[in-house]
Design a protein around this motif. Structure first.
Motif, PDB file in Angstrom:
ATOM      1  N   LYS A   1      -8.244  -2.075  -9.221  1.00 13.42           N
ATOM      2  CA  LYS A   1      -7.220  -3.073  -9.455  1.00 13.42           C
ATOM      3  C   LYS A   1      -7.052  -3.993  -8.252  1.00 13.42           C
ATOM      4  N   ILE A   2      -6.176  -4.984  -8.440  1.00 14.18           N
ATOM      5  CA  ILE A   2      -5.912  -5.967  -7.393  1.00 14.18           C
ATOM      6  C   ILE A   2      -4.404  -6.033  -7.184  1.00 14.18           C
ATOM      7  N   SER A   3      -3.988  -5.999  -5.929  1.00 15.66           N
ATOM      8  CA  SER A   3      -2.581  -6.170  -5.599  1.00 15.66           C
ATOM      9  C   SER A   3      -2.383  -7.553  -4.997  1.00 15.66           C
ATOM     10  N   ARG A   4      -1.119  -7.967  -4.950  1.00 16.44           N
ATOM     11  CA  ARG A   4      -0.777  -9.282  -4.420  1.00 16.44           C
ATOM     12  C   ARG A   4       0.110  -9.083  -3.193  1.00 16.44           C
ATOM     13  N   VAL A   5      -0.093  -9.913  -2.183  1.00 18.73           N
ATOM     14  CA  VAL A   5       0.657  -9.761  -0.924  1.00 18.73           C
ATOM     15  C   VAL A   5       1.214 -11.112  -0.500  1.00 18.73           C
ATOM     16  N   PHE A   6       2.466 -11.077  -0.093  1.00 16.10           N
ATOM     17  CA  PHE A   6       3.072 -12.244   0.561  1.00 16.10           C
ATOM     18  C   PHE A   6       3.348 -11.857   2.006  1.00 16.10           C
ATOM     19  N   MET A   7       2.936 -12.722   2.952  1.00 18.05           N
ATOM     20  CA  MET A   7       3.184 -12.402   4.362  1.00 18.05           C
ATOM     21  C   MET A   7       4.046 -13.472   4.997  1.00 18.05           C
ATOM     22  N   GLU A   8       4.867 -13.032   5.937  1.00 16.75           N
ATOM     23  CA  GLU A   8       5.636 -13.971   6.755  1.00 16.75           C
ATOM     24  C   GLU A   8       5.539 -13.481   8.198  1.00 16.75           C
ATOM     25  N   LYS A   9       5.935 -14.328   9.108  1.00 14.04           N
ATOM     26  CA  LYS A   9       5.840 -13.973  10.521  1.00 14.04           C
ATOM     27  C   LYS A   9       7.247 -13.838  11.066  1.00 14.04           C
ATOM     28  N   ILE A  10       7.606 -12.671  11.581  1.00 12.86           N
ATOM     29  CA  ILE A  10       8.917 -12.453  12.188  1.00 12.86           C
ATOM     30  C   ILE A  10       8.675 -11.999  13.619  1.00 12.86           C
ATOM     31  N   ASN A  11       9.370 -12.620  14.553  1.00 13.53           N
ATOM     32  CA  ASN A  11       9.193 -12.319  15.984  1.00 13.53           C
ATOM     33  C   ASN A  11       7.718 -12.384  16.381  1.00 13.53           C
ATOM     34  N   GLY A  12       7.005 -13.320  15.788  1.00  6.98           N
ATOM     35  CA  GLY A  12       5.605 -13.512  16.152  1.00  6.98           C
ATOM     36  C   GLY A  12       4.645 -12.523  15.533  1.00  6.98           C
ATOM     37  N   GLU A  13       5.150 -11.606  14.691  1.00  9.24           N
ATOM     38  CA  GLU A  13       4.258 -10.621  14.065  1.00  9.24           C
ATOM     39  C   GLU A  13       4.299 -10.757  12.562  1.00  9.24           C
ATOM     40  N   TYR A  14       3.132 -10.463  11.964  1.00 12.03           N
ATOM     41  CA  TYR A  14       3.058 -10.563  10.516  1.00 12.03           C
ATOM     42  C   TYR A  14       3.708  -9.354   9.860  1.00 12.03           C
ATOM     43  N   GLN A  15       4.349  -9.585   8.741  1.00 10.19           N
ATOM     44  CA  GLN A  15       4.831  -8.512   7.882  1.00 10.19           C
ATOM     45  C   GLN A  15       4.989  -9.112   6.500  1.00 10.19           C
ATOM     46  N   GLY A  16       5.315  -8.265   5.551  1.00  9.19           N
ATOM     47  CA  GLY A  16       5.471  -8.836   4.225  1.00  9.19           C
ATOM     48  C   GLY A  16       5.498  -7.799   3.127  1.00  9.19           C
ATOM     49  N   CYS A  17       5.166  -8.264   1.964  1.00  7.00           N
ATOM     50  CA  CYS A  17       5.493  -7.537   0.755  1.00  7.00           C
ATOM     51  C   CYS A  17       4.277  -7.457  -0.152  1.00  7.00           C
ATOM     52  N   ALA A  18       4.160  -6.354  -0.877  1.00 11.26           N
ATOM     53  CA  ALA A  18       3.032  -6.182  -1.792  1.00 11.26           C
ATOM     54  C   ALA A  18       3.524  -5.777  -3.173  1.00 11.26           C
ATOM     55  N   TRP A  19       2.806  -6.277  -4.167  1.00  7.48           N
ATOM     56  CA  TRP A  19       3.097  -5.956  -5.565  1.00  7.48           C
ATOM     57  C   TRP A  19       1.800  -5.601  -6.288  1.00  7.48           C
ATOM     58  N   GLU A  20       1.945  -4.887  -7.380  1.00  7.07           N
ATOM     59  CA  GLU A  20       0.826  -4.778  -8.306  1.00  7.07           C
ATOM     60  C   GLU A  20       0.530  -6.174  -8.830  1.00  7.07           C
ATOM     61  N   PHE A  21      -0.741  -6.426  -9.151  1.00  8.66           N
ATOM     62  CA  PHE A  21      -1.069  -7.743  -9.688  1.00  8.66           C
ATOM     63  C   PHE A  21      -1.860  -7.630 -10.994  1.00  8.66           C
ATOM     64  N   ARG A  22      -3.037  -7.012 -10.928  1.00 13.12           N
ATOM     65  CA  ARG A  22      -3.838  -6.875 -12.148  1.00 13.12           C
ATOM     66  C   ARG A  22      -4.694  -5.624 -12.042  1.00 13.12           C
ATOM     67  N   SER A  23      -4.562  -4.730 -13.005  1.00 13.02           N
ATOM     68  CA  SER A  23      -5.398  -3.542 -13.031  1.00 13.02           C
ATOM     69  C   SER A  23      -6.336  -3.642 -14.236  1.00 13.02           C
ATOM     70  N   GLY A  24      -7.171  -2.647 -14.429  1.00  9.87           N
ATOM     71  CA  GLY A  24      -8.009  -2.592 -15.622  1.00  9.87           C
ATOM     72  C   GLY A  24      -9.412  -3.131 -15.445  1.00  9.87           C
TER      73      GLY A  24
END
Lengths: 636, 582
Positions: free
Chosen positions: A334-357
């Motif tokens: 499968k494939i997951s989806r990620v959104f990244m942002e930079k806080i205090n100069g470091e990357y972080q962010g969020c992941a979701w399921e996107f498409r399986s099968g």
């Protein structure tokens, strides 16, 4: 009074069921997987995949072949064999009219000098040492803006400690930066099985696979001199061109590698050793500033079991998700989806399921010029949810916007969630529509890690934007360096009252931003659950008088447990995946107690047809293990 | 791309369950003495004993020899046509093993029992295979591959032969059979039935007289013992779980009865069980016997009250038995229900070829499907390559040719380290499951050297250690003729290393071209225990293993001694070209 509450409760259930009855669309209603007509007999165990300027795609296989697929989106793509006989090619790149590929032992430039459609010069750009261990795979190349290449190098495993990653020769367990002139600069270490790399905004990110010191798949931002956590590669930091000086001894002095033998002189597996309190990855960051913590975890068993390629969604592709990142997973196909942002100069962010099968393990992705995503697949040697051994597939978007969380951003007092479509404000303003939990993993030499330090993060209030597309939630007990699971099962779209296609987000909170917090007057603290809870009580009291009978849970009841302990990452009730089907387990006629015992101490040797061993699942509480075991045996 | 490392294989269940039939078997080999010709009936004039032999690749049907003993040579000429040479002794079931050397375009053969002909022909570099190909079985079967070596080089053949069987009234009950033929280390035949007129139970070994050929090291293993048989086989089976041998006296069998053969085929599937077989073994030939078991699960074998393999190990101890009847006890425990039942018991003795005494259908064996890479066109295939008793070459380019001569090039050192004849590559180890990254030559292999640099920088030709080992591979290029040129820099020099399979696959020709020569470069052409300069520009390496032919050199190569070995070495300025023939 109680009648009134019961009525309200029933009404709520009715609303929920009714909403479900409207059949909220699913991921496959927006993203279609289709196959590519492929000549019979070609074995496409795709290890590398790239798009050429004219829209053709080039792919490389684990059997050492390179194909150019001409007009890949047409009804009859033409497969041209461009190169053969290379050694397990796990990455392919097009640069300046030539293809570059990573073989096990070198970065190779493939040149078609006489223009007969086949490579005739196989030029070594850079050759690196190998010990000859099977697990010494090499991935990449990925191109930096300065024209240099990144190649990543898997660790071997120990001879007498088959579970331990081992860097037998330089630069296993490293990322190499190879210049166009063929010189190599060791770039970063601490990687274990770095199957995926991606350049995003000219920064290097990589994905790793769960194992010793690597508790879960994740996207990690690597700078020159970064240490990603597995100490095996530190063996070579004494070499003059090493960009970091941290030694294995320094590392092991702080974090015991648990290299211990029993009385008979045999090494004891780390998980079978009694030890004191555990560390978490952030402790390593405290000890060693070189440590690169994952920017975004793809929690093991949930968003994958073997993360692979990562690729940025270009502008004008996949609608609202342009600019975000897709991450493949081999084991879960499968494939997951990620959104990244930079806080205090470091990357972080969020992941979701996107498409399986997908039909086999998702290893490589490349964007077609037609707006679709080509997906190269293999599972040979590991197994995957998609049970084909290999594949080349295409993911296309139907231009309809799914109701999804578009982004989740960290706020000083919680999170801001942006949706692709306006939400039903009534539900969105109700704090009971939100559930936030946080957890992290152990940092240790054991293979993988259970989820540890779970905590609830009560949602105290919510502010919905005027257009209904953004909500900001105020969350208690935010923890730096923890993964926050944000569940929005009750959120609905304003139009059609659809549920979110993927209602769970996994935010890796490496830093909590400074800034203005919301004040009480700005937020809604409405909590319908508080009401529901009151009237639930009598039911609970009634239950107390009944004797507790061990009953077999239903499929629906067992599902959350299988997900929680990641059983379903590798097992399906009826179908062979990475591990055997639960129904096949029942054929072994194990007692419930035996299954419980096997959950804690698997015996992979009993399943010789399965390439991937099951790790011990020590984190499953006994009562839940019993529920799972009873349920498995009920499948007979 | 990884999870836990693999520790289980298809067959080898880690920890406990499976033991394969080991290859230990008791044999007794005797040599036919070549100190004189007393083993043979009236040898013809063309047969004689010599001390040394060789062939000129330009002269048909001629072997050159020098006086001595130990080598049997047939040298027919214009005056003397050769006649066949027959042993005095007759043989029935046997293994025959010998070295032979062909003259150019010579044709000869071996008649087993004087009747069944195995062809020994000069098939060097002939890609087409038929029954006339070296190692073919006359008018019956072509070899699987042509693994023949050049004239004047020693070849090795190993034949496992089963004589025809007759009943008391002389009627044939079983055809003669080639169980297996290995030529130059490669199996070229298996299980070929033979027929002829006037067949007999025993006959002499006959060497054909027509063509020039030499033989040495003729070894024969005779299998004329009478095989043991089981009798009065009683079994009792208990469908319960046992990790150790239970006390049968206190147990009631779930099923028991008599069998005509040790078998598990009739047992219930998917059950844990212990089965015990008891009865007698009838020994007809006095000998040391080896009983070898293969079990999924645990086993125990006791013959004549001696434990020959116990529950902890399938390793077997030989047991000495005179003719007579002895008790036996075999126990097979399968404490894991789902494992398939699998039991085999073989027996062998110095005069009895190893055979399976138990029911063949009771053995459960599973192997991966082989993955073969053929060289129908010139092909480069990279892999790890294991050198027998040597290291794993991790940057190996294996180059195949439809002419059936292939080679491996070590891209870490710039060296051709092996050649092979026959079929190209077996990639099963590389591509089955995760694979271990290695492939294996299918044909008959010639190891030239351990992987190390073949271009050295020396102060003088007598130095043995290069000034430095600087080396960078630059890859390779395929030309219009589909030959491969490897490119690398070594000691600062830029090297083009062209390799061509020449003729019909006679030779591998290597042409080295150097630019930016820093000076003092030498080419290590060949190494061996003994290198002989057989004629101008020709060198024979190691007891006629292969030849080197210098095609173009700037100066005459030198044979020097390094630590008791011979090294063929030549200085190079711009170029050198030589061929490896074998």
């Amino acid at each position: 009074m109680s009648l009134k509450y019961i009525y309200l409760f029933l009404l709520l259930i009715f609303i929920l069921n009714n909403a479900n009855a409207q059949e909220s669309p699913l991921e496959e209603d927006f993203f279609r997987i289709s196959r590519i007509s492929t000549p019979e007999g070609i074995i496409l165990e795709v290890g590398g995949l790239t798009t050429l300027p004219n829209g053709d795609i080039a792919l490389s296989t684990r059997r050492g072949e390179v194909y150019i697929v001409e007009n890949p989106s047409s009804a009859r793509p033409y497969f041209r064999k461009f190169a053969t006989g290379l050694h397990e090619i796990l990455g392919l790149l097009y640069k300046d009219s030539a293809l570059y590929c990573s073989q096990r032992g070198e970065l190779t430039k493939l040149i078609d000098k006489d223009m007969d459609g086949k490579a005739d010069i196989y030029e070594t750009v850079y050759s690196w040492p190998l010990s000859g261990h099977y697990h010494e795979y090499s991935f990449g190349p990925k191109l930096k803006a300065d024209g240099s290449f990144f190649v990543s190098a898997n660790l071997a495993f120990g001879d007498s400690e088959g579970w331990r990653g081992e860097s037998r020769v330089p630069w296993r367990g490293w990322i190499m930066n190879i210049k166009p002139d063929g010189t190599m600069e060791p770039y970063a270490t601490g990687v274990r099985s770095p199957c995926g790399m991606g350049i995003i905004d000219d920064e290097l990110f990589y994905t790793d696979n769960q194992g010793d010191w690597i508790p879960s798949g994740a996207i990690v931002h690597l700078k020159k001199g970064s240490f990603a956590g597995n100490p095996a590669g530190l063996r070579w930091t004494f070499m003059p061109n090493s960009p970091l000086t941290l030694t294995m001894e320094q590392h092991n002095a702080k974090f015991d590698e648990r290299r211990k033998k029993d009385e008979e002189g045999r090494y004891i597996q780390p998980q079978n050793q009694t030890i004191g309190p555990f560390a978490i990855p952030a402790d390593a960051k405290k000890a060693f500033p070189e440590m690169a913590l994952p920017a975004v975890y793809l929690p093991h068993g949930i968003l994958g079991i073997s993360t692979s390629d990562l690729i940025k969604i270009p502008d004008n592709y996949f609608g609202p998700f342009a600019g975000q990142i897709l991450v493949g997973d081999q084991g879960q196909s499968k494939i997951s989806r990620v959104f990244m942002e930079k806080i205090n100069g470091e990357y972080q962010g969020c992941a979701w399921e996107f498409r399986s099968g997908f039909q086999s393990g998702v290893l490589r992705m490349t964007w077609g010029t037609d707006g679709s995503l080509f997906v190269g697949e293999t599972n040979r040697g590991w197994g995957s949810a998609g049970d084909a051994n290999q594949g080349l597939q295409r993911l296309t978007w139907n231009r309809k916007i799914p109701f999804e969380m578009l982004t989740v951003k960290a706020m000083p007092d919680g999170f801001e969630i942006e949706f692709t479509q306006p939400v039903n404000k009534k539900l969105a303003e109700d704090i009971s529509s939100y559930d936030v939990q946080s957890f992290i993993y152990k940092y240790h030499s054991v293979y993988g890690s259970p989820i540890v330090n779970n905590a609830n993060c009560p949602v105290k209030g919510v502010k919905v934007s005027g257009d209904g597309k953004t909500v900001r939630i105020v969350v208690d007990n935010l923890r730096k360096n923890y993964i926050h699971t944000i569940s929005l099962d009750n959120i609905r779209s304003a139009e059609n009252s659809y549920t979110l296609v993927h209602p769970k987000a996994y935010y890796t909170l490496n830093n909590i931003p400074e800034g203005k917090k919301l004040v009480l007057t700005e937020i809604s603290t409405k909590n319908s659950a508080a009401v529901v809870e009151v009237k639930k009580k009598p039911v609970v009291t009634a239950d107390k008088n009944k004797p507790v009978v061990a009953k077999v849970l239903t499929d629906a009841e067992i599902k959350p447990l299988l997900a929680k302990y990641t059983c379903n990452a590798c097992h399906n009730a009826d179908k062979r995946q990475v591990g055997p089907a639960f129904r096949d387990v029942t054929k072994r006629k194990y007692s419930t107690d035996k299954i419980i015992q096997l959950i804690y101490n698997p015996e992979p040797k009993n399943w010789p047809g399965y390439a991937t061993e099951m790790p011990p699942m020590a984190q499953v509480p006994k009562e839940d293990a019993r529920k799972i075991a009873m349920w498995i045996n009920s499948l007979k | 791309m990884t999870k836990q490392p693999i520790v289980v294989h298809m067959i080898k269940f880690a920890g406990a369950a499976v033991f394969l039939l080991a290859t230990i078997s008791a044999t007794s080999q005797t040599a036919i003495s070549l100190n004189d010709l007393s083993a043979f009936k009236n040898p013809g004039k063309t047969w004689k004993l010599v001390g040394k032999v060789g062939a000129d690749l330009n002269e048909n049907n001629i072997l050159q020899s020098s006086p001595g003993t130990g080598i049997l040579i047939n040298m027919p000429g214009k005056k003397e046509t050769g006649v066949e040479l027959s042993t005095i002794e007759d043989f029935s079931d046997m293994d025959l093993e010998l070295d032979y050397m062909m003259a150019k375009n010579s044709s000869s053969g071996i008649y087993l029992q004087g009747k069944y002909k195995i062809l020994l022909n000069d098939s060097w570099g002939i890609p087409n295979i038929n029954t006339e190909t070296n190692g073919g079985i006359f008018e019956r079967q072509a070899p699987r591959q042509n693994v023949s070596r050049a004239p004047g080089l020693w070849q090795h053949v190993k034949i496992a032969f089963q004589a025809p069987k007759f009943d008391a009234s002389g009627n044939k009950t079983e055809n003669a059979k080639i169980i297996r033929i290995e030529l130059n280390g490669i199996i070229i035949h298996e299980n070929v039935e033979l027929k002829n007129t006037n067949e007999v139970a025993a006959g002499p070994l006959v060497f054909q007289g027509g063509g020039a050929i030499a033989f040495r090291n003729i070894h024969i293993t005779k299998y004329n013992g009478l095989p043991p048989v089981f009798a009065d086989i009683h079994y009792s089976v208990y469908y319960s779980k046992h990790e150790t041998i239970p006390n049968f006296a206190t147990m009631k069998a779930d099923d028991e009865g008599m069998l005509y053969q040790i078998s598990t085929a009739f047992l219930k599937n998917g059950q844990e069980f212990v089965i015990r077989y008891t009865g007698n073994i009838i020994i007809k030939t006095a000998s040391d016997y080896i009983f070898q078991r293969e079990t999924y699960g645990k086993g125990f074998v006791k013959i004549n009250n001696t434990v020959v393999s116990d529950i902890t190990s399938s390793v077997t101890t030989p047991v000495k038995l005179e003719p007579g009847t002895y008790p036996f006890e075999i126990i097979y425990l399968k404490p894991v229900g789902w494992l398939p039942a699998s039991l085999g018991l073989t027996v062998s003795a110095p005069k009895i070829r190893e055979f399976l005494m138990s029911d063949e259908t009771s053995l459960y064996r599973e192997y991966p499907d082989p993955i073969i890479i053929s060289a129908s066109d010139n092909i480069v295939h990279r892999s790890f390559m294991d050198i027998p008793d040597g290291p794993r070459v991790v940057h190996s380019a294996n180059v195949g040719s439809p002419k059936q001569l292939h080679y491996s090039f070590d891209m870490d050192n710039g060296t051709v380290y092996q050649l092979w004849r026959g079929n190209f590559l077996d990639a099963t180890a590389m591509w089955n499951g995760r694979g271990d990254g290695s492939s294996t030559p299918i044909g008959s292999r010639l190891l030239l050297s351990m992987p190390k640099q073949s271009i050295l920088q020396l102060n003088t030709i007598n130095d043995s250690v290069s000034k430095d080992t600087l080396f960078t591979t630059k890859g390779y290029e395929i030309d219009k003729q589909k030959n491969t040129t490897f490119r690398y820099t070594i000691h600062g020099a830029e090297v083009k290393d062209l390799l061509e399979v020449s003729g019909n696959g006679d030779a591998l020709k290597r042409t080295i071209t150097i630019s930016n020569n820093p000076g003092n470069l030498y080419m290590n052409i060949a190494e061996g225990k003994v290198i002989e300069n057989s004629s101008k520009g020709w060198y024979t390496i190691d007891d006629h293993s292969y030849y080197i032919r210098i095609d173009n050199a700037e100066s005459v190569p030198v044979i020097k001694n390094v630590n008791g070995c011979n090294v063929l070495i030549a200085p190079i300025k711009n170029t050198i070209s030589y061929s490896i023939l074998y």
